[in-house]
Every structure is written in structure tokens, then in C-alpha cells.
Design a protein around this motif. Structure first.
Motif, PDB file in Angstrom:
ATOM      1  N   TRP A  66       0.852  -1.162   0.173  1.00  0.00           N
ATOM      2  CA  TRP A  66      -0.008   0.061   0.112  1.00  0.00           C
ATOM      3  C   TRP A  66       0.935   1.250   0.088  1.00  0.00           C
ATOM      4  O   TRP A  66       0.532   2.098  -0.869  1.00  0.00           O
ATOM      5  CB  TRP A  66      -1.003  -0.115   1.139  1.00  0.00           C
ATOM      6  N   ASN A  67       2.086   1.331   0.756  1.00  0.00           N
ATOM      7  CA  ASN A  67       2.937   2.368   0.907  1.00  0.00           C
ATOM      8  C   ASN A  67       3.533   2.695  -0.514  1.00  0.00           C
ATOM      9  O   ASN A  67       3.744   3.911  -0.972  1.00  0.00           O
ATOM     10  CB  ASN A  67       3.858   2.301   2.107  1.00  0.00           C
ATOM     11  N   ILE A  68       4.081   1.435  -1.177  1.00  0.00           N
ATOM     12  CA  ILE A  68       4.802   1.572  -2.376  1.00  0.00           C
ATOM     13  C   ILE A  68       3.713   1.932  -3.419  1.00  0.00           C
ATOM     14  O   ILE A  68       4.144   2.990  -4.218  1.00  0.00           O
ATOM     15  CB  ILE A  68       5.325   0.257  -2.800  1.00  0.00           C
ATOM     16  N   ALA A  69       2.698   1.729  -3.478  1.00  0.00           N
ATOM     17  CA  ALA A  69       1.499   1.878  -4.388  1.00  0.00           C
ATOM     18  C   ALA A  69       1.314   3.456  -4.290  1.00  0.00           C
ATOM     19  O   ALA A  69       1.070   4.294  -5.338  1.00  0.00           O
ATOM     20  CB  ALA A  69       0.288   1.040  -4.356  1.00  0.00           C
ATOM     21  N   GLY A  70       0.986   3.896  -3.015  1.00  0.00           N
ATOM     22  CA  GLY A  70       0.663   5.305  -2.807  1.00  0.00           C
ATOM     23  C   GLY A  70       1.882   6.238  -3.157  1.00  0.00           C
ATOM     24  O   GLY A  70       1.681   7.302  -3.736  1.00  0.00           O
ATOM     25  N   GLY A  71       3.214   5.749  -2.877  1.00  0.00           N
ATOM     26  CA  GLY A  71       4.351   6.520  -2.977  1.00  0.00           C
ATOM     27  C   GLY A  71       4.554   6.738  -4.805  1.00  0.00           C
ATOM     28  O   GLY A  71       4.528   7.770  -5.295  1.00  0.00           O
ATOM     29  N   SER A  72       4.212   5.599  -5.493  1.00  0.00           N
ATOM     30  CA  SER A  72       4.192   5.652  -6.732  1.00  0.00           C
ATOM     31  C   SER A  72       3.354   6.459  -7.711  1.00  0.00           C
ATOM     32  O   SER A  72       3.566   7.135  -8.586  1.00  0.00           O
ATOM     33  CB  SER A  72       4.306   4.183  -7.316  1.00  0.00           C
ATOM     34  N   LEU A  73       2.037   6.403  -7.109  1.00  0.00           N
ATOM     35  CA  LEU A  73       0.895   7.291  -7.472  1.00  0.00           C
ATOM     36  C   LEU A  73       1.508   8.786  -7.427  1.00  0.00           C
ATOM     37  O   LEU A  73       1.425   9.609  -8.316  1.00  0.00           O
ATOM     38  CB  LEU A  73      -0.363   6.956  -6.822  1.00  0.00           C
ATOM     39  N   LEU A  74       2.165   8.972  -6.284  1.00  0.00           N
ATOM     40  CA  LEU A  74       2.376  10.540  -5.876  1.00  0.00           C
ATOM     41  C   LEU A  74       3.620  10.691  -7.054  1.00  0.00           C
ATOM     42  O   LEU A  74       3.640  12.003  -7.426  1.00  0.00           O
ATOM     43  CB  LEU A  74       2.947  10.817  -4.668  1.00  0.00           C
ATOM     44  N   GLY A  75       4.600   9.678  -7.364  1.00  0.00           N
ATOM     45  CA  GLY A  75       5.563  10.107  -8.053  1.00  0.00           C
ATOM     46  C   GLY A  75       4.978  10.505  -9.426  1.00  0.00           C
ATOM     47  O   GLY A  75       5.366  11.183 -10.222  1.00  0.00           O
ATOM     48  N   LEU A  76       3.879   9.759 -10.040  1.00  0.00           N
ATOM     49  CA  LEU A  76       3.496   9.851 -11.328  1.00  0.00           C
ATOM     50  C   LEU A  76       2.626  11.377 -11.276  1.00  0.00           C
ATOM     51  O   LEU A  76       2.780  11.961 -12.581  1.00  0.00           O
ATOM     52  CB  LEU A  76       2.253   8.698 -11.603  1.00  0.00           C
ATOM     53  N   ILE A  77       1.977  11.492 -10.288  1.00  0.00           N
ATOM     54  CA  ILE A  77       1.464  12.990 -10.013  1.00  0.00           C
ATOM     55  C   ILE A  77       2.614  14.017 -10.421  1.00  0.00           C
ATOM     56  O   ILE A  77       2.472  14.975 -11.012  1.00  0.00           O
ATOM     57  CB  ILE A  77       0.753  13.125  -9.123  1.00  0.00           C
ATOM     58  N   SER A  78       3.587  13.948  -9.624  1.00  0.00           N
ATOM     59  CA  SER A  78       4.991  14.877  -9.616  1.00  0.00           C
ATOM     60  C   SER A  78       5.205  14.937 -11.125  1.00  0.00           C
ATOM     61  O   SER A  78       5.515  16.064 -11.550  1.00  0.00           O
ATOM     62  CB  SER A  78       5.886  14.571  -8.875  1.00  0.00           C
ATOM     63  N   ALA A  79       5.334  13.752 -11.931  1.00  0.00           N
ATOM     64  CA  ALA A  79       5.991  13.773 -13.467  1.00  0.00           C
ATOM     65  C   ALA A  79       4.821  14.285 -14.214  1.00  0.00           C
ATOM     66  O   ALA A  79       5.161  14.760 -15.341  1.00  0.00           O
ATOM     67  CB  ALA A  79       6.235  12.363 -13.592  1.00  0.00           C
ATOM     68  N   ALA A  80       3.551  14.292 -13.853  1.00  0.00           N
ATOM     69  CA  ALA A  80       2.546  14.763 -14.784  1.00  0.00           C
ATOM     70  C   ALA A  80       2.238  16.463 -14.447  1.00  0.00           C
ATOM     71  O   ALA A  80       2.149  16.966 -15.623  1.00  0.00           O
ATOM     72  CB  ALA A  80       1.188  13.896 -14.259  1.00  0.00           C
ATOM     73  N   VAL A  81       2.771  16.859 -13.328  1.00  0.00           N
ATOM     74  CA  VAL A  81       2.760  18.163 -13.176  1.00  0.00           C
ATOM     75  C   VAL A  81       4.089  18.800 -14.095  1.00  0.00           C
ATOM     76  O   VAL A  81       4.110  19.773 -14.757  1.00  0.00           O
ATOM     77  CB  VAL A  81       3.079  18.666 -11.786  1.00  0.00           C
ATOM     78  N   LYS A  82       5.338  18.166 -14.112  1.00  0.00           N
ATOM     79  CA  LYS A  82       6.307  18.458 -14.813  1.00  0.00           C
ATOM     80  C   LYS A  82       7.293  17.228 -15.177  1.00  0.00           C
ATOM     81  O   LYS A  82       7.410  16.712 -13.882  1.00  0.00           O
ATOM     82  CB  LYS A  82       7.081  19.721 -13.986  1.00  0.00           C
ATOM     83  N   PRO A  83       7.837  17.148 -16.165  1.00  0.00           N
ATOM     84  CA  PRO A  83       8.499  15.830 -16.370  1.00  0.00           C
ATOM     85  C   PRO A  83       9.614  15.802 -15.504  1.00  0.00           C
ATOM     86  O   PRO A  83      10.179  14.601 -15.289  1.00  0.00           O
ATOM     87  CB  PRO A  83       9.114  16.230 -17.820  1.00  0.00           C
ATOM     88  N   ALA A  84      10.357  16.906 -15.003  1.00  0.00           N
ATOM     89  CA  ALA A  84      11.395  16.848 -14.010  1.00  0.00           C
ATOM     90  C   ALA A  84      11.085  15.978 -12.515  1.00  0.00           C
ATOM     91  O   ALA A  84      11.977  15.440 -12.047  1.00  0.00           O
ATOM     92  CB  ALA A  84      11.984  18.123 -13.453  1.00  0.00           C
ATOM     93  N   GLY A  85       9.599  15.743 -12.492  1.00  0.00           N
ATOM     94  CA  GLY A  85       9.231  14.959 -11.447  1.00  0.00           C
ATOM     95  C   GLY A  85       9.558  13.437 -11.636  1.00  0.00           C
ATOM     96  O   GLY A  85       9.239  12.807 -10.542  1.00  0.00           O
ATOM     97  N   LEU A  86       9.877  13.043 -12.502  1.00  0.00           N
ATOM     98  CA  LEU A  86      10.437  11.659 -12.678  1.00  0.00           C
ATOM     99  C   LEU A  86      11.478  11.505 -11.820  1.00  0.00           C
ATOM    100  O   LEU A  86      11.651  10.041 -11.546  1.00  0.00           O
ATOM    101  CB  LEU A  86      10.709  11.229 -14.423  1.00  0.00           C
ATOM    102  N   VAL A  87      12.175  12.331 -11.552  1.00  0.00           N
ATOM    103  CA  VAL A  87      13.343  11.973 -10.652  1.00  0.00           C
ATOM    104  C   VAL A  87      12.813  11.542  -9.162  1.00  0.00           C
ATOM    105  O   VAL A  87      13.580  10.858  -8.536  1.00  0.00           O
ATOM    106  CB  VAL A  87      14.099  13.196 -10.175  1.00  0.00           C
ATOM    107  N   SER A  88      11.655  11.626  -8.878  1.00  0.00           N
ATOM    108  CA  SER A  88      11.088  10.942  -7.817  1.00  0.00           C
ATOM    109  C   SER A  88      11.286   9.620  -7.505  1.00  0.00           C
ATOM    110  O   SER A  88      11.186   9.004  -6.559  1.00  0.00           O
ATOM    111  CB  SER A  88       9.414  11.455  -7.651  1.00  0.00           C
ATOM    112  N   PHE A  89      11.065   8.960  -8.677  1.00  0.00           N
ATOM    113  CA  PHE A  89      11.172   7.370  -8.681  1.00  0.00           C
ATOM    114  C   PHE A  89      12.475   6.731  -8.288  1.00  0.00           C
ATOM    115  O   PHE A  89      12.827   5.794  -7.788  1.00  0.00           O
ATOM    116  CB  PHE A  89      10.905   6.973 -10.121  1.00  0.00           C
TER     117      PHE A  89
END
Length: 298
Positions: A66-89
Motif C-alpha cells: 500500500w505504501n509503495i503503491a501510494g508513493g508511486s502514484l504521487l511520483g506519477l502525479i509529480s511527473a505529470a505536473v512537470k517531467p522533472a518530477g520523474l526524479v521522484s522514482f
């Protein structure tokens, strides 16, 4: 909204005192306060990246699906806001790896590695590049940034440091550096998660060919958390030395005062009417209403 997140980030990583000081440092930071006036993508990116890194700290301690899925979803949202958000992965993967190795869940770790490899192959095969705006697929995007990093890294790092010195000043830059060195020395799970975000993010921003200060805002939450941890650790180390504690507290107050003064001055300047507004008022006061005026700005 990012300020309370930084408090929770610092409190989760190193304790409530670190969270409070880090949040205070962000609240008066001139780079963050200045760009919070403008409707760019950078400020929302900072919010979601901070939330993602906070989730990474949870994952490192409790690597549940659940934690990994929630963090991955937030990472996708960050990348959707701006491609630099891909660094969150990168910190997401690092946090999951730390948590699974600590808990000795080898089968879960193997399953996660297989799923990650399959996801990469599927993204490459089907060209699921909805987050990558300028490139054909994820692998080419990675190749582009590696080559850009190799080409621009020296000049980019120099530009990045000059921009930070201009906006933040040498005292805060030295504090950042000392906080990073302390994190390298301690190497706790929390340190590793924060470093796994900060170092790639810093190199990513430096590799950008048209770097300006907007691309450095997303470094602040983690950098200020490490800076706050440095002050709190020094205060605890010098607990029995009054003069030493006084110097540490005075240095922290000086940084807060410098940031607040700079942010106040920026706010004052931004509140002044711009030349276009003043010109419009002058024209309305001195020319007939039926006059047509053509204005060109550079």
C-alpha cells in the motif's frame, strides 16, 4: 501548503525540532517565496515532490504494498505536473530497497524487481510516453538526459551555484553543504532516502541547458531539512557548552532573519505598480478617450 509538509518531512526524518526549523527556513526562503507569486508549474511540483519524499520515508520503515503503491502514484502525479518530477522514482526505489532489505522480505524484493523490469519493457514496447512530452519513449528520454548531463554538467553546476549564491547567499549555501556532508557521514536510512532524491535532482537541474532559478526551487525542502538537522545536531552536541549553543542559535536566527528580510523586500518590490500600469494611467489622464494607442513591450 508546502511549509507544513516540510515540517512533517523533517519530523519524520529527524524529529520535531528539525521539522519546525526546516519549515521556518522554507517559510522565509527568498527563492521559494518569490516564485510562489507566479502561476508556474514549479511550485505545485515542489508540493508533490515533497509529499512523495515524505512517503519514501514511510516506505523505508514499512515497505508495504500500500505504501509503495501510494508513493508511486504521487511520483506519477509529480511527473505529470512537470517531467522533472520523474526524479521522484529514484528515492522511491531506494526507499523500497532499504525497507525490503531491512525486513528481509526477499520474495517481495524479487517480485518488485521483476515487476519493475516488466514495466520498463512495456513502457518501451508500447511507447507509453504520456509523461514525456518531447521524446518518443522512456529509454530515449533517459538517453537524452544522460547525454545532456555529460555535455552541460560543468557549466550547469557553475551556473547553479551562482544562481544559489545570488538568491540565497553564501551562509545558507555553506549550511547546505555541511548538512549534505553530515548526511553522508551518518548514512542512516533517512539520510540515504533524502540523498537519493537530492543528488539526482541537483544533477538533473544542472544538466538543463536553459537553467534559471525556477529549476532550483524543488531542491529546497530536502536541502532545508538537512540544514535544520545540522543545527539541531550541533545544538545537542554542544548541550553543556553555553557559548557554543549560543553561537548555533545565533547562526540559525541570522539565517531566518536574512531570509525574512530578503523576502520582505521582494514582496515590497512586487507590490509596486509596473511601468505598463503607470503608462496606462498617464495616457488615460492626458489623452482624449477616443484616441487609439499602440504599445509595444520588449
Amino acid at each position: 501548503a508546502t511549509i507544513p509538509l516540510v515540517y512533517f518531512l523533517g519530523a519524520r526524518a529527524f524529529g520535531k525540532s528539525v521539522g519546525l526549523l526546516s519549515a521556518l527556513l522554507l517559510s522565509v526562503n527568498p527563492l521559494h517565496t518569490f516564485h510562489s507569486h507566479y502561476p508556474y508549474r514549479d511550485v505545485p511540483l515542489v508540493f508533490f515532490l515533497t509529499l512523495t519524499v515524505l512517503f519514501c520515508l514511510h516506505i523505508a520503515q514499512r515497505p508495504t504494498w500500500w505504501n509503495i503503491a501510494g508513493g508511486s502514484l504521487l511520483g506519477l502525479i509529480s511527473a505529470a505536473v512537470k517531467p522533472a518530477g520523474l526524479v521522484s522514482f529514484i528515492p522511491l526505489f531506494c526507499a523500497a530497497l532499504i525497507g525490503l532489505l531491512r525486513s528481509r522480505k526477499w520474495h517481495t524484493l524479487l517480485l518488485m524487481a521483476v515487476m519493475f523490469a516488466l514495466a520498463m519493457l512495456l513502457m518501451h514496447y508500447f511507447r507509453l510516453s504520456f509523461l514525456i512530452t518531447q521524446h518518443g519513449n522512456l529509454l530515449y528520454f533517459a538517453y537524452y538526459y544522460v547525454t545532456a548531463l555529460a555535455t552541460n554538467i560543468l557549466s550547469g553546476l557553475q551556473t547553479s551555484l551562482l544562481l544559489q549564491e545570488y538568491w540565497l547567499g553564501y551562509p545558507l549555501l555553506v549550511t547546505f553543504l555541511a548538512g549534505l556532508l553530515l548526511a553522508f557521514w551518518r548514512r542512516t536510512d533517512q539520510d540515504l532516502v533524502l540523498l537519493s532524491f537530492f543528488l539526482p535532482a541537483f544533477l538533473l537541474s544542472a544538466a538543463y541547458r536553459y537553467l534559471d532559478e525556477r529549476f532550483l526551487v524543488f531542491l529546497l525542502p530536502v536541502a532545508l531539512t538537512l540544514a535544520g538537522r545540522l543545527f539541531v545536531d550541533l545544538d545537542r552536541l554542544l548541550a553543556r557548552r553555553t557559548a557554543g549553543r549560543f553561537l548555533v542559535i545565533a547562526a540559525a536566527l541570522a539565517l531566518l532573519t536574512q531570509g525574512a528580510t530578503q523576502s520582505w523586500w521582494q514582496g515590497l518590490l512586487l507590490a509596486l505598480p509596473d511601468t505598463l500600469t503607470l503608462s496606462e494611467k498617464w495616457l488615460k489622464a492626458h489623452l482624449p478617450r477616443d484616441t487609439s494607442i499602440a504599445m509595444q513591450g520588449g
